[in-house]
Write a protein that holds these residues in place. Structure first.
Motif, PDB file in Angstrom:
ATOM      1  N   GLU A  46       0.836  -1.200   0.000  1.00  0.00           N
ATOM      2  CA  GLU A  46       0.000   0.000   0.000  1.00  0.00           C
ATOM      3  C   GLU A  46       0.873   1.253   0.000  1.00  0.00           C
ATOM      4  OE1 GLU A  46      -2.810   0.241   3.232  1.00  0.00           O
ATOM      5  OE2 GLU A  46      -3.491   2.205   2.568  1.00  0.00           O
ATOM      6  N   THR A  47       1.942   1.213   0.814  1.00  0.00           N
ATOM      7  CA  THR A  47       2.857   2.352   0.858  1.00  0.00           C
ATOM      8  C   THR A  47       3.493   2.572  -0.509  1.00  0.00           C
ATOM      9  OG1 THR A  47       3.331   1.806   3.144  1.00  0.00           O
ATOM     10  CG2 THR A  47       4.842   3.312   2.070  1.00  0.00           C
ATOM     11  N   LEU A  48       3.910   1.473  -1.137  1.00  0.00           N
ATOM     12  CA  LEU A  48       4.553   1.579  -2.443  1.00  0.00           C
ATOM     13  C   LEU A  48       3.599   2.168  -3.477  1.00  0.00           C
ATOM     14  CD1 LEU A  48       7.215   0.894  -3.833  1.00  0.00           C
ATOM     15  CD2 LEU A  48       6.214  -1.295  -4.496  1.00  0.00           C
ATOM     16  N   ILE A  49       2.328   1.681  -3.443  1.00  0.00           N
ATOM     17  CA  ILE A  49       1.327   2.169  -4.389  1.00  0.00           C
ATOM     18  C   ILE A  49       1.042   3.662  -4.166  1.00  0.00           C
ATOM     19  CG2 ILE A  49      -1.118   1.927  -5.060  1.00  0.00           C
ATOM     20  CD1 ILE A  49       0.420  -0.457  -5.925  1.00  0.00           C
ATOM     21  N   SER A  50       1.193   4.096  -2.910  1.00  0.00           N
ATOM     22  CA  SER A  50       0.863   5.495  -2.619  1.00  0.00           C
ATOM     23  C   SER A  50       1.906   6.461  -3.182  1.00  0.00           C
ATOM     24  CB  SER A  50       0.717   5.707  -1.113  1.00  0.00           C
ATOM     25  OG  SER A  50       1.992   5.824  -0.513  1.00  0.00           O
ATOM     26  N   THR A  51       3.108   5.963  -3.477  1.00  0.00           N
ATOM     27  CA  THR A  51       4.096   6.850  -4.091  1.00  0.00           C
ATOM     28  C   THR A  51       3.809   6.947  -5.585  1.00  0.00           C
ATOM     29  OG1 THR A  51       5.664   5.125  -4.646  1.00  0.00           O
ATOM     30  CG2 THR A  51       5.831   6.046  -2.447  1.00  0.00           C
ATOM     31  N   MET A  77      -5.094   6.300  -5.002  1.00  0.00           N
ATOM     32  CA  MET A  77      -4.787   4.874  -4.925  1.00  0.00           C
ATOM     33  C   MET A  77      -5.985   4.007  -5.280  1.00  0.00           C
ATOM     34  SD  MET A  77      -2.782   5.389  -1.408  1.00  0.00           S
ATOM     35  CE  MET A  77      -2.611   3.678  -0.941  1.00  0.00           C
ATOM     36  N   LYS A 100      -0.362  11.736  -6.973  1.00  0.00           N
ATOM     37  CA  LYS A 100       0.490  11.006  -6.028  1.00  0.00           C
ATOM     38  C   LYS A 100       1.782  11.750  -5.732  1.00  0.00           C
ATOM     39  CE  LYS A 100      -1.095   6.270  -6.913  1.00  0.00           C
ATOM     40  NZ  LYS A 100      -0.735   4.983  -7.534  1.00  0.00           N
ATOM     41  N   TYR A 126       1.562  10.063   1.678  1.00  0.00           N
ATOM     42  CA  TYR A 126       0.489   9.262   2.263  1.00  0.00           C
ATOM     43  C   TYR A 126       1.074   8.289   3.275  1.00  0.00           C
ATOM     44  CZ  TYR A 126      -3.603   6.167   2.437  1.00  0.00           C
ATOM     45  OH  TYR A 126      -4.687   5.431   2.848  1.00  0.00           O
ATOM     46  N   THR A 132       0.097   5.065   5.588  1.00  0.00           N
ATOM     47  CA  THR A 132      -0.940   4.065   5.870  1.00  0.00           C
ATOM     48  C   THR A 132      -1.073   3.886   7.379  1.00  0.00           C
ATOM     49  OG1 THR A 132       0.577   2.199   5.924  1.00  0.00           O
ATOM     50  CG2 THR A 132      -0.250   2.859   3.787  1.00  0.00           C
ATOM     51  N   ARG A 143       9.546   9.357   6.093  1.00  0.00           N
ATOM     52  CA  ARG A 143       9.490   8.925   4.697  1.00  0.00           C
ATOM     53  C   ARG A 143       8.282   9.551   3.981  1.00  0.00           C
ATOM     54  NH1 ARG A 143       5.459   7.458   2.458  1.00  0.00           N
ATOM     55  NH2 ARG A 143       4.053   5.963   3.346  1.00  0.00           N
TER      56      ARG A 143
END
Ligand SMILES: Nc1ncnc2c1ncn2[C@@H]1O[C@H](COP(=O)(O)OP(=O)(O)OP(=O)(O)O)[C@@H](O)[C@H]1O
Ligand SMILES: [Mg+2]
Lengths: 402, 252
Positions: A218-223, B64, B87, B92, B94, B159
């Motif tokens: 999810e973190t990767l997709i958010s970038t 997303m 994006k 973002y 999570t 990050r």
């Protein structure tokens, strides 16, 4: 540096800091398998070797005296036991008390002297393929028969040639390379495929379902990295691991062979030595390696697509277990049907073509057209698998499937 | 900064709610006709009971998830039209501090900075400032797996901010963090606010909302039931405190 490169470097670093990955890609293929194979060969060899020294019990029944029995008794590897009846001979073999049962017909001697055929019944169990008992016995019977025939021909003033109008002379023109190819080709291919798979399964599970479960996907997709960059980065990570595993497994095979070749050449039997020299063929190894690369990319993409689809690593493991069979079975077919020839259709079947081409490459009989067909078809499968993986990564229902 | 217009998301019903034979999949609206605007430079908070659609809303705003209906504009960019552009404007975070276990703090930050194509001479000073501010300089070479939850949360925050995004989206940033950790995060949100950036976060901690939010959106079962500033929320019933008002709203 483009984004997929950043991702690739991160994934490789992350993967190879895991001891599980190191064990899978380096330790097992380089050390464990040669040891395992060596162990099996040594064990089988020692059984076969022991068999050449063993003496066997032969139970016999004969109502009459015969020179044959005397000749059998003279062999120092046969232990002749006389039984009281035919039934006793059968029981003895059935119960495993003797290896071979031998019954001479009651008219045995009489038939021999009257120039008719004398009958011998041999009882045995043909399960133990290593046992030399039966061949020892039949060899002695053959010698006995030859002597008897010579006597009969001499009595009629005939020569041996008279009753053998045709002499067949056979010469086996199979080269050492061809024998080596047919013996080792399919096995090597099977091993390589298994290693490529074992080398890509863990990374595929970790980089797909594993990341989903841990939430890092999810973190990767958010970038703002695109699906294409994600796929390239991840797939190349899986493939790197697979190719590394394949490389180390090749080294695992090659190094012991080179060692035998250089230092123990005298202690290996001549036939095996000639097979090994035929196997040490750099062109064949290189050509096989070139085929393995697109195959590992194909498997990497395929496994990654399934892994991303799965909800958890557990589910991914289950699904991948089934997929492995799809790749292994085509490798088995040439193994259990030696002598299969690669044709155009066969060249389109992944793994199957690798097995037969490995065989042909070692044998030196490779058809470079079919080699190219196999190479190109694997690349086409690669593209399809990559496209499927792309669809998976682009589908929010798959990425957020939980 | 954020314009949410009829934003809606439809999901397939979970399997236990399927029809008898499993093929009567009933779709349901996790988010339905949501409308609100968040001004640039403000701190907005999304509140609501579990499963009301907070995460789904934030994911749609961050590009997303694709909305089933309606859309959101970030700095006038339509999330439906250009996800990648949206994006890159957003940081973002999570709700489960998900980071890579076998990387250390510095490597993690470097990875996300490089993913955003930020040169080292720009991201390093930025990172150093945040590390000092969050008091995490001692931990930079420790692997994520060896960090406490609070330290992981701080790493996640760094990050999220490393590419200097215009809009920061935090999904339950203080969940699972101890009191000290929470106050560090709240302080950081204040600093972000002071620097003029826009921030939207979801939470279950009402005191945080009261202390730092300029804008409150309350959701229930996918729909908006309140939208306004801190004062107008309090004005709903001046005789009650924040929590009591919230309870009343949600249980209506
Ligand atoms: N990918 C998905 N597929 C199907 N249903 C989903 C999906 N994601 C969320 N849902 C459902 O949509 C609804 C809203 O979920 P969401 O996660 O947005 O709620 P939330 O307000 O963030 O809850 P919480 O406070 O527990 O974090 C829930 O009923 C959830 O089960
Ligand atoms: Mg949520």
């Amino acid at each position: 540096m483009s984004k997929w490169q950043v991702l690739l470097i991160k994934e490789i670093k992350h993967l190879f800091r895991d001891t599980k990955t190191i064990v899978q890609t380096v330790v097992v293929p380089t050390f464990i398998t040669p040891l395992l194979l060596g162990g099996i060969f040594y064990y089988v060899g020692s059984i076969a070797n022991e068999e050449t020294k063993k003496t066997y019990d032969v139970s016999t029944y004969s109502a009459i005296e015969s020179n044959l029995i005397t000749q059998l008794t003279e062999s120092d590897r046969l232990n002749i036991l006389s039984e009281e009846s035919i039934a006793n001979v059968i029981t003895s073999v059935t119960d495993g008390n003797s290896e071979i049962g031998l019954v001479l017909d009651e008219n045995f001697s009489e038939n021999l002297t009257t120039d008719s055929s004398a009958k011998i019944t041999i009882y045995s169990k043909n399960i133990d393929t290593f046992s030399q008992a039966k061949s020892l016995v039949t060899n002695i019977i053959d010698d006995f028969e030859d002597a008897e025939r010579d006597d009969r021909l001499a009595a009629l003033n005939l020569t041996n040639e008279y009753v053998n109008p045709i002499v067949i002379e056979e010469e086996d023109l199979t080269t050492e390379e061809e024998s080596a190819g047919s013996i080792f080709g399919a096995i090597l291919a099977l091993f390589f495929v298994m290693y490529v798979m074992s080398g890509s399964t863990y990374p595929a599970v970790d980089l797909g379902a594993g990341e989903k479960e841990r939430g890092t996907m999810e973190t990767l997709i958010s970038t703002n990295i695109s699906s294409v960059d994600i796929i390239i980065g991840k797939m190349l990570s899986v493939t790197t691991s697979a190719v590394l595993t394949a490389t180390f497994s090749m080294l695992g095979f090659a190094i012991p062979m080179v060692i035998i070749f250089l230092f123990y050449a005298d202690s290996v039997n001549e036939y095996l030595f000639s097979l090994l020299s035929a196997l040490l063929n750099p062109v064949a190894f290189l050509a096989v390696f070139i085929l393995i690369i697109p195959l590992s990319v194909f498997m990497g993409a395929f496994l990654l697509a399934i892994s991303v689809y799965a909800k958890t690593p557990k589910e991914a493991g289950l699904l991948l277990g089934n997929v492995l069979i799809i790749f292994i079975v085509p490798c088995y077919i040439p193994l259990i049907n030696p002598g299969l020839e690669l044709d155009f259709v066969g060249a389109l079947i992944p793994c199957y073509n690798l097995a037969l081409l490995t065989n042909n490459l070692i044998a030196g009989t490779v058809d470079w057209f079919l080699y190219s067909v196999s190479f190109i078809s694997t690349i086409v499968y690669c593209c399809i698998a990559i496209y499927v993986t792309y669809i998976m990564f682009d589908d929010e229902n798959v990425i957020f499937r939980s | 900064m954020i314009e949410v217009k009829n934003l809606s998301k439809k999901f397939k019903a979970p399997s236990e709610e399927k029809g008898i034979f499993g093929f009567k999949k009933k779709d349901f609206w996790a988010v339905k006709d949501l409308n609100f605007n968040i001004k640039e430079g403000s701190v907005a908070s999304i509140l609501g009971p579990n499963g009301c659609g907070k995460t789904t809303t934030l994911r749609m705003i961050a590009g997303m998830l694709t909305p089933s209906k309606g859309t959101a504009f970030i700095d006038s960019i339509d999330v439906r039209k250009d996800k990648q552009a949206v994006k890159s404007k957003i940081g973002y975070m999570t709700n489960n501090t998900s980071l890579y276990d076998r990387l250390n703090v510095l490597e993690t930050i470097k990875f996300f900075a490089e993913l955003n194509q930020i040169p080292e001479d720009i991201y390093m000073p930025r990172a150093e400032k945040l590390f000092t501010q969050l008091d995490m300089n001692k931990y930079l070479t420790k692997r994520i797996a060896d960090l406490s939850t609070g330290m992981k949360q701080k790493t996640s925050i760094v990050r999220t901010l490393i590419h200097d995004p215009d809009l920061i989206v935090l999904d339950e940033p203080t969940t699972g963090v101890d009191v000290t950790g929470q106050s560090v995060i709240i302080d950081l949100i204040r600093t972000i606010k002071d620097s003029g950036k826009t921030l939207i976060f979801s939470t279950h901690q009402l005191n945080e909302v009261r202390d730092i939010a300029d804008h409150i959106v309350v959701m229930k079962a996918g729909e908006k039931i309140f939208d306004g500033d801190n004062d107008s929320f309090q004005a709903l019933d001046s005789s009650k405190n924040f929590t009591e008002i919230f309870m009343e709203l949600v249980n209506e």
